[in-house]
Enzyme design. Structure first.
Site, short mmCIF file in Angstrom:
data_model
loop_
_atom_site.label_atom_id
_atom_site.label_comp_id
_atom_site.label_asym_id
_atom_site.label_seq_id
_atom_site.Cartn_x
_atom_site.Cartn_y
_atom_site.Cartn_z
N LYS A 200 0.85 -0.98 -0.14
CA LYS A 200 -0.14 -0.06 0.04
C LYS A 200 0.85 1.27 -0.04
O LYS A 200 1.81 1.42 0.79
CB LYS A 200 -1.01 0.05 1.17
N LYS A 253 -1.90 -1.70 -3.88
CA LYS A 253 -2.87 -0.45 -3.86
C LYS A 253 -2.32 0.93 -3.86
O LYS A 253 -1.27 1.01 -3.29
CB LYS A 253 -3.73 -0.42 -2.54
C1 PBG Z 1 -7.43 3.13 5.50
C2 PBG Z 1 -7.87 3.08 4.10
C3 PBG Z 1 -7.55 4.09 3.11
C4 PBG Z 1 -8.05 3.59 1.80
C5 PBG Z 1 -8.48 2.20 2.50
N1 PBG Z 1 -8.45 2.15 3.81
C6 PBG Z 1 -7.06 5.48 3.30
C7 PBG Z 1 -5.62 5.92 3.59
O1 PBG Z 1 -4.80 5.15 3.92
O2 PBG Z 1 -5.52 7.22 3.82
C8 PBG Z 1 -8.08 4.32 0.71
C9 PBG Z 1 -9.13 3.90 -0.19
C10 PBG Z 1 -9.63 4.68 -1.37
O3 PBG Z 1 -8.94 5.77 -1.52
O4 PBG Z 1 -10.30 4.48 -2.12
N2 PBG Z 1 -6.40 3.40 6.18
#
Ligand code: PBG
Length: 328
Positions: A200, A253
């Site tokens: 991520k 992601k």
């Molecule tokens: C929580 C999380 C996030 C997303 C999914 N789970 C946001 C982040 O890490 O700031 C992002 C999902 C999206 O942008 O569609 N940590």
């Protein structure tokens, strides 16, 4: 035709493009409703179905409005949803994330009552639930790793107790998959799989989600725990670690700017790979479509097919309902 090369030309790729059916026959990648996971935002209140300004077509639902949405998802044949909660209150310990009657825990029960077969995934993180909006506990301006693991494990167990079918830790704390696996097993949830948000990235594409989930960090950014966008070898190490710690599915992601990561992971790991077509990817397409600048349906199907072609087995996408209508 006088060109010599043309006279000798035997190979003509266009032969396999001549009609719709021959194109169908030689098509290498197909997008299916089976591949889709639909993200849903839930909040407190009554009779509210609130559109997220930066994500037209995506709503925050109060629990009483959730049933209708779930019925629709089920009708469309989408196999899974992933739930995100906006809690009633935030504190420094993310207490509202692991309460028995927390927003996500209640939402799980409603989904399971409405559509028992629908596969319910939960996002396991702290950012919506902490005052400072970071994905872990904070002390002296630092996001703590090991102390956060215990809280993440508690959140995951509370989701499993409420009936979640799979948990998906997204906090990017080292060891989060292992800590959650151990806690789930201890509580008897040995059959609940974990989908790790393994690679991520610290991405600008999460902007609209943070509006939707009210989860923006109140100081600094997430670059001390989420991955640095230029790195790909590190992503392989992150994925490998999650697998070692017991992840059943690994995730990359965002999806589109990281198709190379998906492709490389596909070559190296024989595990299901999920890709998150995140909020910013959604909003860019929506905005251009609303302006009439692009053909939304064609662009969405092209993008999601690209994510599959890169090697993803599963796609988390806010377009899931549209896609199910188009191809279902
Ligand atoms: C929580 C999380 C996030 C997303 C999914 N789970 C946001 C982040 O890490 O700031 C992002 C999902 C999206 O942008 O569609 N940590």
């Amino acid at each position: 035709m006088s060109l010599e090369f043309v006279k000798r030309m035997k190979k003509r790729p266009r032969r396999l493009r001549g009609s719709r059916n021959i194109r169908r026959m030689v098509r290498e990648t197909s997008l299916s409703v089976d591949d889709l996971i639909y993200p849903i935002f839930v909040r407190y209140g009554e009779h509210i179905r609130e559109e997220i300004p930066s994500m037209p077509g995506v709503f925050r639902f109060t629990l009483d409005e959730l049933q209708g949405e779930i019925e629709e998802v089920k009708e469309l044949g989408i196999p899974a949803v992933i739930l995100f909660g906006i809690p009633e209150y935030k504190d420094d310990e993310a207490t509202s994330a692991f309460e028995e009657n927390g927003i996500v825990q209640e939402a799980i029960r409603i989904v399971k009552k409405t559509a028992p077969e629908l596969f319910v995934i939960t996002d396991v993180c702290m950012c919506q639930y902490t005052t400072l909006g970071h994905c872990g506990l904070v002390k002296d301006g630092k996001v703590l790793n090991d102390e956060s693991l215990e809280v993440l494990a508690k959140i995951a167990v509370s989701h499993a107790k409420a009936g979640a079918d799979m948990v998906a830790p997204s906090a990017m704390m080292d060891g989060q998959v292992g800590a959650i696996r151990e806690a789930l097993d201890k509580e008897g949830f040995t059959d609940i799989p974990i989908m790790g948000y393994s690679a991520k990235y610290a991405s600008a594409f999460y902007g609209p989600f943070r509006d939707a989930a009210e989860s923006a960090p109140q100081f600094g950014d997430r670059s001390t725990y989420q991955m640095d966008p230029p790195n790909w070898r590190e992503a392989m190490r992150e994925i490998e670690l999650d697998i070692e710690e017991g992840a059943d599915i690994v995730m990359v992601k965002p999806a589109l700017p990281y198709l190379d990561i998906i492709a490389r992971a596909r070559e190296r790991f024989d595990y299901p790979i999920a890709a998150y077509n995140v909020s910013g990817e959604y909003s860019l397409i929506k905005a251009a479509a609303l302006k009439g600048w692009i053909d939304e349906k064609r662009v969405v199907l092209e993008v999601l097919t690209a994510i599959k072609r890169a090697g993803a087995d599963l796609i988390l996408t806010y377009f899931a309902k549209d896609v199910a209508r188009w191809i279902g």
